[in-house]
Design a protein around this motif. Structure first.
Motif, short mmCIF file in Angstrom:
data_model
loop_
_atom_site.label_atom_id
_atom_site.label_comp_id
_atom_site.label_asym_id
_atom_site.label_seq_id
_atom_site.Cartn_x
_atom_site.Cartn_y
_atom_site.Cartn_z
N PRO A 39 43.58 51.47 37.72
CA PRO A 39 44.10 51.31 36.42
C PRO A 39 42.96 51.32 35.46
O PRO A 39 41.85 50.99 35.83
CB PRO A 39 44.56 49.84 36.39
N LYS A 40 43.25 51.97 34.19
CA LYS A 40 42.37 52.05 33.18
C LYS A 40 42.22 50.99 32.21
O LYS A 40 41.66 51.03 31.13
CB LYS A 40 42.53 53.35 32.55
N ILE A 41 43.14 50.02 32.39
CA ILE A 41 43.40 48.89 31.30
C ILE A 41 42.70 47.52 32.26
O ILE A 41 43.59 47.14 33.06
CB ILE A 41 45.00 48.74 30.88
N SER A 42 42.13 46.94 31.61
CA SER A 42 41.51 45.65 32.07
C SER A 42 42.57 44.47 32.37
O SER A 42 42.28 43.65 33.22
CB SER A 42 40.29 45.28 31.32
N LYS A 43 43.67 44.77 31.33
CA LYS A 43 44.74 43.59 31.63
C LYS A 43 45.04 43.51 32.89
O LYS A 43 45.56 42.52 33.63
CB LYS A 43 45.59 43.80 30.57
N THR A 44 45.44 44.75 33.57
CA THR A 44 46.03 44.86 34.82
C THR A 44 44.97 44.24 35.81
O THR A 44 45.52 43.45 36.84
CB THR A 44 45.83 46.27 35.24
N TYR A 45 43.62 44.34 35.73
CA TYR A 45 42.72 43.61 36.69
C TYR A 45 43.03 42.10 36.56
O TYR A 45 42.96 41.48 37.62
CB TYR A 45 41.40 44.22 36.31
N GLU A 46 42.93 41.84 35.26
CA GLU A 46 43.16 40.14 34.92
C GLU A 46 44.19 39.49 35.53
O GLU A 46 44.17 38.56 36.01
CB GLU A 46 43.00 40.11 33.49
N SER A 47 45.30 40.23 35.55
CA SER A 47 46.48 39.76 35.88
C SER A 47 46.77 39.46 37.34
O SER A 47 46.99 38.42 38.00
CB SER A 47 47.74 40.55 35.33
N ALA A 48 46.22 40.55 38.16
CA ALA A 48 46.03 40.61 39.52
C ALA A 48 45.15 39.50 39.91
O ALA A 48 45.62 38.70 40.70
CB ALA A 48 45.67 41.99 39.93
N ILE A 49 43.94 39.43 39.33
CA ILE A 49 42.88 38.30 39.54
C ILE A 49 43.83 37.04 39.36
O ILE A 49 43.66 35.99 40.41
CB ILE A 49 41.75 38.64 38.88
N ARG A 50 44.17 36.68 38.48
CA ARG A 50 44.94 35.40 37.89
C ARG A 50 45.95 35.16 39.00
O ARG A 50 45.86 34.02 39.61
CB ARG A 50 45.37 35.52 36.64
N LEU A 51 46.59 36.16 39.31
CA LEU A 51 47.81 35.81 40.49
C LEU A 51 47.23 35.40 41.82
O LEU A 51 47.63 34.57 42.50
CB LEU A 51 48.67 36.90 40.44
N LEU A 52 46.23 36.32 42.09
CA LEU A 52 45.32 35.96 43.36
C LEU A 52 44.66 34.55 43.56
O LEU A 52 44.99 33.82 44.31
CB LEU A 52 44.68 37.15 43.63
N GLU A 53 43.92 34.41 42.45
CA GLU A 53 43.26 32.96 42.40
C GLU A 53 44.26 31.99 42.31
O GLU A 53 44.04 30.91 42.96
CB GLU A 53 42.51 33.09 40.93
N LYS A 54 45.42 32.19 41.89
CA LYS A 54 46.47 31.16 41.67
C LYS A 54 46.82 30.67 43.48
O LYS A 54 47.08 29.56 43.48
CB LYS A 54 47.51 31.32 40.85
N ARG A 55 46.73 31.73 43.80
CA ARG A 55 47.26 31.41 45.62
C ARG A 55 46.13 31.32 46.42
O ARG A 55 46.23 31.47 47.68
CB ARG A 55 48.14 32.77 46.07
N GLN A 56 44.82 30.94 45.89
CA GLN A 56 43.74 30.83 46.70
C GLN A 56 43.19 31.98 47.54
O GLN A 56 42.53 31.55 48.38
CB GLN A 56 44.03 29.55 47.67
N ARG A 57 43.64 33.09 47.06
CA ARG A 57 43.28 34.47 47.81
C ARG A 57 41.82 34.87 46.75
O ARG A 57 41.92 35.93 46.38
CB ARG A 57 44.28 35.33 47.75
N TYR A 58 40.79 34.16 47.18
CA TYR A 58 39.69 34.45 46.26
C TYR A 58 38.90 35.72 46.73
O TYR A 58 38.29 36.48 45.75
CB TYR A 58 38.73 33.21 46.56
#
Length: 94
Positions: A39-58
């Motif tokens: 992906p070329k848009i940082s929001k895609t990275y931010e969203s995935a990171i947020r959802l993973l972090e929320k599930r403790q998939r650090y």
């Protein structure tokens, strides 16, 4: 727009909409995106990171964050380096 870019755009839109309905499905779409595209848009990275972090998939979140940092440094994606470095520091503490 190439067919591949069109597919990425469609999947990204689907993931963003799905976040409001079912975060687990949205996360699955984001994982599919990162498995098959850059992906070329940082929001895609931010969203995935947020959802993973929320599930403790650090570890997965850190991997995506590291990729974002690498791509920002190479000027291949949009985004603020400081923002992702801050996210990485937060993930490192968990």
């Amino acid at each position: 727009m190439s067919e591949r870019m069109n597919e990425l755009f469609t999947l990204t839109q689907k993931a963003q909409k799905m976040e409001m309905i079912n975060e687990e499905i949205a996360l699955g779409i984001y994982i599919e995106i990162f498995d098959n595209y850059t992906p070329k848009i940082s929001k895609t990275y931010e969203s995935a990171i947020r959802l993973l972090e929320k599930r403790q998939r650090y570890v997965e979140a850190e991997n995506i964050c590291a990729k974002a940092i690498e791509l920002i440094k190479a000027d291949e994606i949009s985004g603020t380096l400081d923002k992702f470095e801050t996210i990485k520091e937060r993930l490192d503490r968990k």
